[in-house]
Design an enzyme around this catalytic site. Structure first.
Site, PDB file in Angstrom:
ATOM      1  N   SER A 189      34.815  42.119  25.854  1.00  0.00           N
ATOM      2  CA  SER A 189      36.272  42.207  26.377  1.00  0.00           C
ATOM      3  C   SER A 189      37.254  43.440  26.027  1.00  0.00           C
ATOM      4  O   SER A 189      38.302  43.801  26.571  1.00  0.00           O
ATOM      5  CB  SER A 189      36.855  41.128  25.118  1.00  0.00           C
ATOM      6  OG  SER A 189      36.438  41.823  24.032  1.00  0.00           O
ATOM      7  N   ARG A 193      39.331  45.421  28.879  1.00  0.00           N
ATOM      8  CA  ARG A 193      39.855  45.530  29.447  1.00  0.00           C
ATOM      9  C   ARG A 193      41.315  46.476  28.985  1.00  0.00           C
ATOM     10  O   ARG A 193      42.183  46.305  29.988  1.00  0.00           O
ATOM     11  CB  ARG A 193      40.777  44.559  27.547  1.00  0.00           C
ATOM     12  CG  ARG A 193      42.098  44.662  27.261  1.00  0.00           C
ATOM     13  CD  ARG A 193      42.457  44.013  25.909  1.00  0.00           C
ATOM     14  NE  ARG A 193      41.930  42.986  25.097  1.00  0.00           N
ATOM     15  CZ  ARG A 193      41.474  42.754  24.685  1.00  0.00           C
ATOM     16  NH1 ARG A 193      40.870  43.895  23.884  1.00  0.00           N
ATOM     17  NH2 ARG A 193      41.190  41.778  23.824  1.00  0.00           N
ATOM     18  N   ASN A 197      43.434  47.096  32.663  1.00  0.00           N
ATOM     19  CA  ASN A 197      44.396  47.851  32.163  1.00  0.00           C
ATOM     20  C   ASN A 197      44.917  49.029  33.675  1.00  0.00           C
ATOM     21  O   ASN A 197      45.414  49.299  34.165  1.00  0.00           O
ATOM     22  CB  ASN A 197      45.330  47.991  31.264  1.00  0.00           C
ATOM     23  CG  ASN A 197      45.636  46.804  30.625  1.00  0.00           C
ATOM     24  OD1 ASN A 197      46.373  46.560  30.644  1.00  0.00           O
ATOM     25  ND2 ASN A 197      44.919  45.662  30.309  1.00  0.00           N
TER      26      ASN A 197
END
Lengths: 266, 94, 156
Positions: A189, A193, A197
């Protein structure tokens, strides 16, 4: 050059090697250079440290240090001298690598193509849009998590966590797999992430760049060019927030995960 | 009195003390995605080990999905608990 | 998704960077900040201590001053007392002296008076004898009439 090719070209790494043994030269070079930048700046700062009257730059660095150590104190139970420098490294390095995203998308590839003389040379200068970088960091964190789990909880304590958690002692096989998934999901994660992004941000920058690039032909440029500048500026300002936030989140979650590893088994 | 205690001790096995859990809330969304993907990865590795493609791959994916949902649910439940606790406190003050 | 050997390189780079940051940035700077914090707290406590000491010294000075004042008061009182004592003493002495002088003068006067009286008595006796001689016309044997004369003299 078509739109799709343009984007694909910008999102391809300059690489050497085959299969698994491929090296993304641009990712490695930029990230190492930025790491070196941190080290060199720190060394130069280290020579003129002043206890009583810190200058402007030292003040700035000290405030970053303060910020990091406050976060560590908040989210990390117990004491470990490795956590704070680790968090600081993550914050600075990730932020700098993310910052590469704010440099105009065509500038470095264009210069690179001029220098090499190859008009199709690949160059992707944002290391954090390469999953390898983010995964490398999160895997290092993962190794530390496992290491400290063993060190603090002990082999049996750690194993107990796998066996009886989260569904109690009646579903041991499921527990093992579930905890395994949970542990693997932590670094994943983190990495996904950051990567997601930044990749999305880069993609938006590319799309904005396309407005002026391919759509503007002749008199239409009078309309499209200002729009591109406006959009670029807006996204730039927004993205400045995003890169800082992402660096911060990566740092804080690293601290939190390591803090969880430091907790005694219940 | 005993009932809320029981409820509180349940997620305690799961989640670290309060300030830490607040930070975990930042990642509640991507936690779910990561759990599903991690499930698939773990399943793939297990299949690779035992040569049972695609049994573990699929079941672990489902497990990851369930685990992710549960994790998010627990995290958000904490938030609910905090909110209700705050409301109670406010009422008590009044 | 192209994960490859770049991952390994990046991991090594990351670990090295952590080590470097700890060595050149976090280590010295956090030590410096800690030192500064310690110095500030030391300074504050020293200032607090100085203030306390000043207060103590002030109190002590006040006490000393007070003591000195009371001592001065004492001395003044003593001196006054002593002065009045001296005056009193002088008065007593003077009255004594005056008394003595008066007494001696009185004694002298008395002496003078008694002497005068003696003389007078003698004279009276002689006058009485001579008067009697004249009256009787003959010499009175002083020795025979001594007793009579004596009583006469005494009666005067």
């Amino acid at each position: 050059m078509g739109t799709v090719e343009y984007i694909q070209h910008h999102l391809t790494n300059n690489s050497v090697g085959e299969g698994f043994w491929t090296f993304h030269l641009d990712t490695i070079a930029v990230s190492v250079l930025l790491g070196a930048l941190i080290v060199v700046t720190a060394m130069r700062l280290g020579k003129q440290l002043e206890t009583d009257t810190p200058g402007g730059f030292q003040n700035f660095v000290e405030s970053i240090l303060d910020f990091v150590s406050v976060n560590v104190r908040d989210a990390f139970p117990g004491h470990n001298p490795l956590i704070a420098p680790l968090a600081l490294t993550i914050f600075l390095w990730v932020w700098l690598m993310n910052f590469m995203d704010l440099i105009p998308v065509d500038l470095f590839p264009y210069l690179f193509q001029l220098v090499t003389g190859d008009s199709h040379a690949y160059l992707k200068i944002v290391p954090t849009t390469d999953l390898n970088t983010t995964l490398a960091m999160s895997l290092t964190v993962f190794v530390l998590i496992v290491f400290y789990n063993f060190k603090i909880k002990g082999g049996w304590g750690y194993a107990k966590m796998f066996l009886f958690h989260p569904f109690g002692k009646f579903l041991v096989p499921v527990n093992i797999i579930m905890t395994l998934i949970e542990e693997v999901s932590k670094p994943l994660s983190l990495a996904l992430r950051l990567f997601g992004n930044l990749f999305a941000g880069e993609l938006v920058f590319l799309l904005i760049a396309l407005i002026g690039g391919t759509l503007a032909v002749g008199a239409a440029a009078l309309f499209w060019a200002p729009l591109q500048v406006l959009l670029d500026l807006a996204w730039l300002i927004f993205h400045l927030l995003v890169i800082t936030l992402q660096a911060f989140i990566f740092m804080v979650l690293t601290i939190v995960y390591l803090g969880m590893a430091h907790e005694e088994a219940h | 009195m005993t009932e809320p205690n029981k409820k509180n001790s349940m997620p305690k096995h799961y989640i670290a003390p309060s300030p830490v859990a607040n930070y975990l809330l930042i990642g509640a969304g991507s936690m779910f995605t990561a759990m599903v993907i991690a499930g698939f990865i773990v399943g793939y590795l297990l299949d690779y080990l035992f040569g049972t493609m695609p049994i573990f791959f699929l079941s672990c994916g489902v497990l990851g999905f369930i685990g992710g949902m549960q994790k998010v649910r627990l995290l958000t439940k904490r938030l609910d608990q905090q909110a209700t606790q705050q409301k109670k406190d406010e009422q008590n003050v009044e | 998704m192209n994960i490859n050997a770049t991952l390994l390189i990046q991991m090594i780079a990351f670990m090295l960077l952590i080590w470097f940051v700890n060595k050149v940035l976090w280590g010295p700077l956090s030590k410096l900040m800690e030192d500064r914090q310690k110095r500030i707290s030391d300074g504050l406590s020293a200032a607090e201590k100085g203030k306390h000491e000043l207060e103590l010294a002030e109190n002590k000075a006040k006490e000393v001053l007070k003591e000195a004042k009371t001592q001065a008061q004492n001395i003044l009182g003593q001196a006054e007392k002593r002065g009045s004592e001296i005056v009193e003493d002088a008065k007593v002495k003077a009255t004594e002296e005056a008394g003595r002088i008066k007494a001696s003068a009185q004694a002298e006067i008395e002496q003078e008076v008694s002497r005068a009286r003696e003389e007078l008595r003698k004279e009276v006796a002689s006058i009485a004898v001579s008067g009697a001689e004249k009256i009787l016309g003959k010499e009175i044997d002083a020795a025979t009439h001594n007793d009579m004369l004596e009583t006469l003299v005494k009666s005067i």
